[in-house]
Design an enzyme around this catalytic site. Structure first.
Site, PDB file in Angstrom:
ATOM      1  N   GLU A 226      -2.843   4.349   4.584  1.00 37.71           N
ATOM      2  CA  GLU A 226      -3.905   4.394   5.602  1.00 37.71           C
ATOM      3  C   GLU A 226      -4.339   5.829   5.898  1.00 37.71           C
ATOM      4  OE1 GLU A 226      -2.373   2.016   8.897  1.00 37.71           O
ATOM      5  OE2 GLU A 226      -3.223   0.223   7.997  1.00 37.71           O
TER       6      GLU A 226
ATOM      7  N   GLU B 106      -2.471  -5.048   2.743  1.00 39.38           N
ATOM      8  CA  GLU B 106      -1.942  -5.427   4.062  1.00 39.38           C
ATOM      9  C   GLU B 106      -2.952  -6.329   4.737  1.00 39.38           C
ATOM     10  OE1 GLU B 106      -0.547  -2.619   6.956  1.00 39.38           O
ATOM     11  OE2 GLU B 106       0.184  -1.270   5.385  1.00 39.38           O
TER      12      GLU B 106
END
Ligand code: BG6
Length: 475
Positions: A180, A374
């Protein structure tokens, strides 16, 4: 739903949220080890000036034990295999390999642990997908060097990845560089390993840190290709399609500007190999100056990723002028409440169509293979008297998101895999809670530290098994 043949179905985790064994096998402390459990964690993550000291009188530190994968990985991998996983996303804890981060020689015990994990995965025909840095910067690099603000980390990271690629070249083909990466400006502590000096310096420090990570990521891609022919190295983004609150052109423009800085800036650098021109105005208006070394831009150009991976939990709805009441409590990455969406128990807005939008936006822009690494529902689970856990809400959530992926495949998107988050219950990253559960596998462990750590299969376990064996046709 038709998914491509050889589609990589599986689940995702991160070392610090799963392993425990926080000072076993020669591991050094890392960021996650000093983050307390509970609501206070988010406060620390969002504010400036965290001192990285533990206060065991006041707080719990759930990542120390997590779910003890360190000792139970064989049992857990057997359960993943029972569901039919093709791929397992995990991260390597940097401080198991280099306990302080700046040593010249790696820690053999740490390396050997991951050898055992990879061997166990291969024994069951599961491909490892390894995140090299997932919110677990060695504490020494944070305290002594100031985290990724400091250029020295590029050198330490290069040493770390060189060791990983050489050691695991026959065992790991799929790698992700920084988890991320674009979450940096929201939570510099997580990804960049520093708490901003002050709110005023936060943006400058974060973008400088990001520049160092871009260089480090590109170096990793180049090295990976040299050391492991045929390896596939991806970047990893939080992707949140950004909608305008309404058709007011002022709001549309704001959503466009805000959305592309959040969603596309890092991707443009890592996928196209160039800083996008739209960032110049933003840097100018926010007085951000990036210090670069000669050759950085060439490195970035030469080290573009092979595929794009991302997490998807929510969309964002933007408005130019917003009042505090309009901001949803779970909108951690900005935006206002979307009147069309319901939210999870943690206030995260649930938007399956947003995943189809995300896939289309990313593919339209980059034409690179995509992987959703995810996605999932953090929810409270109830164990019935007979021991069953009937998590229909989780099945509904995942079904809707998988359908949306199927639609995107129909739209022409090159989607290569899906690893739902927290395939086994683990410690939440943002709240440090056990009770925010994502898993197909229940772990008997609770926020107060009690529990046997025993594993059991939830209803979603059997459902996901069918999804995988039917390659997404049986939803
Ligand atoms: C992502 C992170 O942001 O979201 C994971 O990469 C994290 O580490 C996941 O666990 C879910 O967030 P949370 O806060 O519910 O654990």
């Amino acid at each position: 739903m038709k998914f491509p043949e050889n589609f990589l179905w599986g689940g995702a985790t991160a070392a610090n949220q799963l392993e425990g064994g926080y000072h076993e096998g020669g591991k050094g402390p890392n960021l996650a080890d000093v983050l307390p459990g509970g609501k206070v964690r988010m406060k620390l993550l969002s504010q400036s000036g965290f001192d990285y000291e533990m206060d065991t009188e006041k707080y719990t530190y759930p990542n120390h034990e997590a779910i003890d994968f360190y000792h139970r990985y064989k049992e857990d991998i057997a359960l993943f295999a029972e569901m039919g996983f093709k791929v397992f996303r995990m991260s390597i804890a940097w401080s198991r390999i280099f306990p302080k981060g700046d040593e010249l020689e790696p820690n053999e015990e740490g390396l050997a642990f991951y050898d055992r994990v990879f061997d166990e995965l291969h024994k069951h025909g599961i491909e490892p997908l390894v995140t090299i840095a997932h919110y677990e910067t060695p504490l020494h690099l944070i305290k002594e060097y100031g985290g990724w603000k400091n250029r020295k980390l590029v050198e330490f990271f290069e040493r770390y990845v060189t060791v990983l690629f050489n050691r695991y070249k026959d065992k790991v083909k799929y790698w992700l560089t920084f988890n991320e990466i674009n979450g940096a400006t929201h939570f510099p502590l997580f990804g960049l390993g520093f708490s901003a000096t002050s709110d005023e310096t936060r943006l400058q420090e974060s973008f400088q840190g990001l520049h160092h990570q871009f260089v480090a990521s590109a170096i990793a891609v180049k090295l990976g290709h040299q050391i492991i022919p045929g390896s596939q190295i991806g970047n990893m983004l939080i992707y949140a399609p950004t909608y305008s609150y309404d058709s007011n052109p002022e709001n549309v423009m704001h959503a466009l500007e805000d959305g592309r800085i959040f969603n596309f800036f890092c991707g443009d650098v890592q996928v196209r190999g160039e800083y996008p021109t739209f960032i110049n105005r933003y840097f100018k208006e926010n007085d951000i100056q990036i210090e670069m070394e000669e050759g950085d831009l060439d490195t970035i150009k030469e080290g573009t990723v092979d595929f794009i991976s991302f997490s998807y939990y929510m969309s964002r709805t933007e408005k130019k002028e917003k009042t505090p009441e309009e901001v949803g409590e779970g909108n951690l990455i900005g935006g206002v409440k979307n009147p069309f969406l319901k939210a999870s128990d943690w206030g995260w807005e649930i938007d399956p169509t947003g995943l189809r939008i995300a896939l289309n936006e990313l593919y339209d822009r980059y034409q690179k293979p995509l992987m959703v690494v995810e996605n999932g529902l953090g929810a409270y689970d109830k164990v019935e008297e007979d021991g069953t856990i009937n998590d229909d809400y989780r099945i509904d959530y995942l079904r809707d998101h998988i359908k949306a992926m199927g639609e995107a495949v129909e739209d022409g998107v090159d989607l290569i895999g899906y690893t739902s988050w927290g395939c086994i219950d683990l410690v939440s990253a943002s709240s440090g809670e056990y009770s925010k559960r994502y898993g197909f596998i229940y772990v008997d462990k609770h926020d107060d530290g009690s529990g046997t750590l025993e594993r059991s299969r939830k209803k979603s376990f059997f459902w996901y098994k069918d999804v995988i064996s039917s390659n997404g046709e049986k939803l």
